[in-house]
Scaffold this motif. Sequence first.
Motif, short mmCIF file in Angstrom:
data_model
loop_
_atom_site.label_atom_id
_atom_site.label_comp_id
_atom_site.label_asym_id
_atom_site.label_seq_id
_atom_site.Cartn_x
_atom_site.Cartn_y
_atom_site.Cartn_z
N PRO A 255 -7.86 30.52 -8.29
CA PRO A 255 -7.19 30.99 -6.85
C PRO A 255 -8.15 30.87 -5.49
N THR A 256 -9.16 30.40 -5.77
CA THR A 256 -10.12 30.39 -4.59
C THR A 256 -10.22 28.91 -4.07
N GLN A 257 -10.70 28.94 -2.78
CA GLN A 257 -10.85 27.72 -1.66
C GLN A 257 -11.63 26.58 -2.69
N ASP A 258 -12.57 26.82 -3.49
CA ASP A 258 -13.51 25.94 -4.18
C ASP A 258 -12.66 25.42 -5.60
N ASP A 259 -11.59 25.90 -5.77
CA ASP A 259 -11.07 25.52 -6.97
C ASP A 259 -10.09 24.31 -6.50
N LEU A 260 -10.63 23.07 -6.63
CA LEU A 260 -9.88 21.81 -5.90
C LEU A 260 -9.58 20.92 -6.78
N GLY B 268 -0.23 47.54 -10.18
CA GLY B 268 0.07 48.38 -8.81
C GLY B 268 -0.78 47.69 -7.88
N LEU B 269 -1.27 46.16 -7.99
CA LEU B 269 -2.22 45.80 -7.12
C LEU B 269 -1.27 44.84 -6.07
N HIS B 270 -1.89 44.71 -4.64
CA HIS B 270 -1.54 43.78 -4.01
C HIS B 270 -1.98 42.38 -4.07
N MET B 271 -0.87 41.33 -4.35
CA MET B 271 -1.30 40.00 -4.65
C MET B 271 -1.59 39.16 -3.41
N GLU C 117 -2.23 35.71 -1.19
CA GLU C 117 -1.35 34.47 -0.83
C GLU C 117 -2.25 33.40 -1.71
N SER C 118 -3.69 33.44 -2.08
CA SER C 118 -4.10 32.59 -2.41
C SER C 118 -3.87 32.47 -4.16
N ASN C 119 -3.42 33.35 -4.68
CA ASN C 119 -3.14 33.64 -6.13
C ASN C 119 -2.09 32.52 -6.39
N ARG C 120 -1.45 32.16 -5.33
CA ARG C 120 0.05 31.13 -5.63
C ARG C 120 -0.81 29.69 -6.19
N ARG C 121 -2.03 29.66 -5.80
CA ARG C 121 -2.69 28.32 -6.29
C ARG C 121 -2.71 28.12 -7.63
N GLN C 122 -3.06 29.21 -8.29
CA GLN C 122 -2.70 28.97 -9.61
C GLN C 122 -1.70 28.78 -10.38
N ALA C 123 -0.55 28.92 -9.76
CA ALA C 123 0.74 28.35 -10.18
C ALA C 123 1.06 26.89 -9.72
#
Length: 415
Positions: free
Chosen positions: A71-76, A107-110, A112-118
């Motif tokens: 999900p992070t910016q360095d996952d390219l 019960g965690l806030h997601m 936006e960067s987690n969308r990258r994994q999908a």
Amino acid sequence: MKAEIIAVGTELLLGQIVNTNAQYLSQKLASLGIDVYFQTVVGDNPGRLRQAIEIGRSRADLLVFTGGLGPTQDDLTKDVLADYLNLGLRLHEPSMAKIEQLFASRGLHMVESNRRQAMSIEGAEPLENTTGLAVGNGLTADGTLYLLLPGPPKEMKPMMDGAGENWLRSNLVDEQPLYSRILKFAGIGESNLEATLLDLIDGQVDPTLAPYAKEGEVAIRVSTKAGSEAEASVKIDAAVAMIKERAGDYLYAERDVPIEEEIIRLLRASRRKLASAESISGGLLAELITNVPGSSGEFLGGVVTYTNHMKHRLLSVPMSQLEGEGAPGAISESTAALMAERVRELAGADFGISLTGVAGPAESEGKPVGLVYFGLAERGKPTVVHTMNLSGGRTMIRIRAVKAALYRLWLSLRD
């Protein structure tokens, strides 16, 4: 089909983690009949990753990526490959739903960067991640196959074994799987074994022979591609028969096991017991033996008699044998024999094995570094002592001495 594995992650280049994925994938691809010709590691840098893709595409039919799907910016990985192929990215709704459900259940806030994994590359087949969140991809573009897998082994392996393998099989044409048999040798060095088999190795076409060594043992991998295991066995058996003609006295197993495991098997089959007395090896022989599961049924125990005092006290080796003017000394053929005999009698074993010598870094008793005596006492037979002059550092000498002693024991058990 030729393949290249491209591992993505700066942490690999820095040595912060070991790239175990490459070993696993190489074995897996070989089992599918796919030849891995290159392995590349590249950091989380879009320019260098693009260059790795371009080079890989020029020399392989299949590029297998691990890492860079998070999900992070360095996952390219997906972004760079999609850009290289002039393709877009689209959201894989089932993967997105899985991510959202996970965050909601905890019960965690997601963010936006987690969308990258999908996200999935346009035209790619999404590959389900059963143990994580990042969706994999299988893609064919311009005649090249691209397989994108997660970096964490706990996610990569299940994906490769499931959706990844299924996708590969659907894209393979007339690929035959690779079958291999490992032959294990002891009592001979890699260079001497290679010299013995040199014409077979140089003239190999099919099957192929590949020697490799660990301390005190050598292995040869005999490999062939075939349509079935039975067909492969016929070809491998013929090659193994030729190897046995040349080096059968050193071949202790036709499977990838250490010699101590084979010794326990032979002891168990003949219902015999072993005990050890060690000086130079400091218990290393006993450690290797007891590393074999279930060895307590065959190995009665051992003693580490590192000093003359302990050789005398525990094994009743006379002090006149060990010390004084004209004494043979602790490092001698006669002391090795006494140690083997006494430990066999003490334990009530069928075999007593002993090791005494000089591991270094300096001489001892005026005897050179690398001089080792190994005693083998067998019930009902004369005790045999072997002299070894070994090279290498302290650790290497100890390992080589133990493996050489185990080889001699194996010969006795085999005969």
